[in-house]
Design an enzyme around this catalytic site. Structure first.
Site: not given
Ligand code: NOJ
Length: 564
Positions: A22, A30, A99, A201, A258, A334-335
């Protein structure tokens, strides 16, 4: 052998911009924060930075709910900041990868606002609308991936709309050519700005089945995960090839999609010369704890038999991409939870665990994708209340667990392990306040351990996880060993061993051997071909051929098959 492309010879680094740096004191990261750290990324051999979405968004799903595909959210900066980032990155031979979230938009996107206004609006057919069942219930019993029905009622239209994810993320209707055209234009806009690739995505959901029917319930709520009803519907490849033709073809970029649920055996239809993309993120190695879809209450947690299964799926993926397509090697994003907690038991030495995963990511065949903080060896967090969690899926899964009769503390334990916030805590730069992430109040708490685990202190320590990553990145980027790591074949070794993952990478007569001990016990092994090799990377100094100490990872180089 064909020459490798630039993105097959580099490391990719994933930035979660909200948590990276940040520069304004707002408490959220940012774009200028990313620009400020490009030189840092160079020390990890990074040639491409994947930014999770930075477009205007109400942030219900932290940017995966997009309200304008060709803008920048003010919390991240301006389009001028983005242009500067792309230019400064280019000067350092780093490409910026955007993305593309094309399965859905935000419900605040003007297309959806118009679509929801009436059945006769200009965008009426841009989303998936269906009438209620005769009794007023949603058209099907599909559960959205974040929990609750995948359908939300719209008063104005007197219809339901479909959302694979949150109700604030309505699914686009890809059957409508105008929708597809608009999406391709947005991607081409970013190519015009000079981006070097796209991460795409949730692409497996864009094609919906011709008939929408109830599915067999998979939980007490009487619903079924929408994933199992719509993922990879036949016909999807026609859309994807059109996408490729209208956007990707003719550009020196890479695409990585993905693709949850695409099996290694189907890879050739999706990637490679005849496939739609350059690479696919498939999740066979991150879903091992989920025997029946990602329902957290049904997860097995860590068990030692995870490791033989991990070995198998990684080996299958390596084999599947050996001749066609290319593999993005990743253990975090990040998931996902942090990999040191994912593949190791609670009692493991986390620093050695992080080095073990670093060894794998840098020596398997494919392009390494390093997720921010992974190079520091960061672990999971465990906050004391569900209210402390921001991640929308944590809340949905917590409710589902309570609905199944779990206690609050049991439900919270699941959140501790699987919450996506594990990976979203602020990046740890310095040992100063807030780990140097922000001068304001961080949007998520900083890890308690940040003084030891931060870029500043780990840079000063030769033995740190970060220094280890940097040495491996050097090995991978230049010299004879780099050639083997980038281009060499993959062969599994010790396939029956339940705790050692071992493999050989070979190019011509040079072989690089990787051995990782996933157990807390000393393990002996028998590999005669290793006798005349030398160690080029050791997670613990003093490695000896024939045995691995607890959690040890080592890489040897030698002449291929000298003693085999
Ligand atoms: C996959 C992404 O990596 C995730 O973070 C997101 O919540 C879902 N797709 C929905 O876009």
């Amino acid at each position: 052998m064909k020459d490798l492309k630039w993105w097959q010879k580099t490391n990719v680094y994933q930035v979660y911009p909200k948590s990276f740096l940040d520069t304004t004191g707002s408490g959220t990261g940012d774009l200028n924060g990313v620009t400020a750290k490009l030189d840092y990324l160079k020390t990890l051999g990074v040639g491409a930075v994947w930014l999770t979405p930075v477009y205007p968004s109400p942030m219900v799903d932290n940017g995966y709910d997009i309200a304008d595909f060709t803008g920048i959210d003010p919390s991240y900066g301006t389009m001028a900041d983005m242009e500067r980032l792309i230019a400064e990155a280019k000067e350092r031979h780093i490409s910026i990868v955007m993305d593309l979230v094309y399965n859905h938009t935000s419900d605040k996107h003007p297309w959806f606002v118009d679509s929801a206004a009436s059945r006769d609006s200009a965008h009426a057919d841009w989303y998936i609308w269906r009438d209620a069942k005769p009794n007023g219930e949603p058209p099907t019993n599909w559960r959205s991936i974040f929990g609750g029905s995948a359908w939300t009622w719209c008063e104005a239209r007197q219809q339901y709309y479909l959302h694979t994810f949150a109700s604030a993320q309505p699914d686009l209707n890809w059957e409508n050519p105008a929708v597809r055209q608009a999406l391709y234009e947005a991607a081409n806009f970013w190519l015009g700005k000079g981006v070097g690739g796209f991460r795409i995505d949730a692409i497996v959901y864009i094609k919906k089945p011709p008939v929408f029917a109830d599915g067999e319930p998979d939980s007490d709520d009487g619903m079924v995960n929408v994933h199992s009803m719509i993922a990879n519907t036949p016909g999807i490849l026609d859309f994807l090839h059109e996408f490729k033709d209208k956007v990707f073809v003719g550009h020196d970029i890479f695409t990585v999609a993905e693709a949850n649920g695409v099996e290694p055996k189907d890879l050739d239809k999706w990637v490679g010369d005849k496939g739609a993309f350059d690479m696919l993120f498939e999740f066979s190695h991150t879903t091992l704890e989920f025997p029946s879809g990602e329902i957290w209450t049904q997860a097995t947690g860590y068990t030692p038999n995870l490791i033989p299964r991990l070995k198998k799926v990684l080996t299958d993926s390596q084999k599947a991409t050996a001749h066609n397509g290319w593999y993005p090697i990743f253990f975090e994003n990040h998931d996902q939870m942090r990999c040191v907690d994912h593949y190791f038991p609670a009692e493991a030495d986390k620093k050695l665990a992080a080095k073990a995963m670093a060894t794998l990511i840098m020596t398997l065949r494919g392009t390494p994708f390093i997720y921010e903080g992974q190079e520091l060896g960061l672990g999971n967090v465990a906050w004391s209340s569900i209210q402390d969690y921001n991640d929308i899926s944590s809340h949905g899964q917590y409710q589902l667990a309570l609905g199944e009769g779990k206690s609050e503390s049991e439900a919270l334990r699941l959140v501790h392990r699987y919450s996506r916030d594990n990976a979203r805590t602020p990046m740890q730069w310095t040992s100063e306040k807030n780990a140097g992430f922000t001068a304001g109040h961080p949007w998520l708490p900083v890890h308690a351990d940040f003084r030891e685990q931060c870029v500043e202190s780990e840079s000063l320590d030769e033995n740190s996880v970060l220094s280890f990553y940097r040495r491996l990145a050097k090995l991978r980027m230049g010299g004879e060993v780099a050639e083997v790591l980038q281009r060499g074949d993959f062969a599994e070794l010790l396939p029956k061993n339940a705790s050692i993952m071992a493999f050989k990478r070979q190019l011509g007569t040079t072989a690089v051997y990787t051995l990782v001990n996933f157990s807390g016990e000393m393990r002996a092994y028998d590999l005669p071909e290793l006798t005349e090799t030398k160690a080029i990377s050791e997670s613990i100094t003093g490695s000896q051929v024939g045995r691995l100490r607890p959690w040890e990872a080592v890489v040897y180089v030698g002449k291929a098959g000298a003693k085999s």
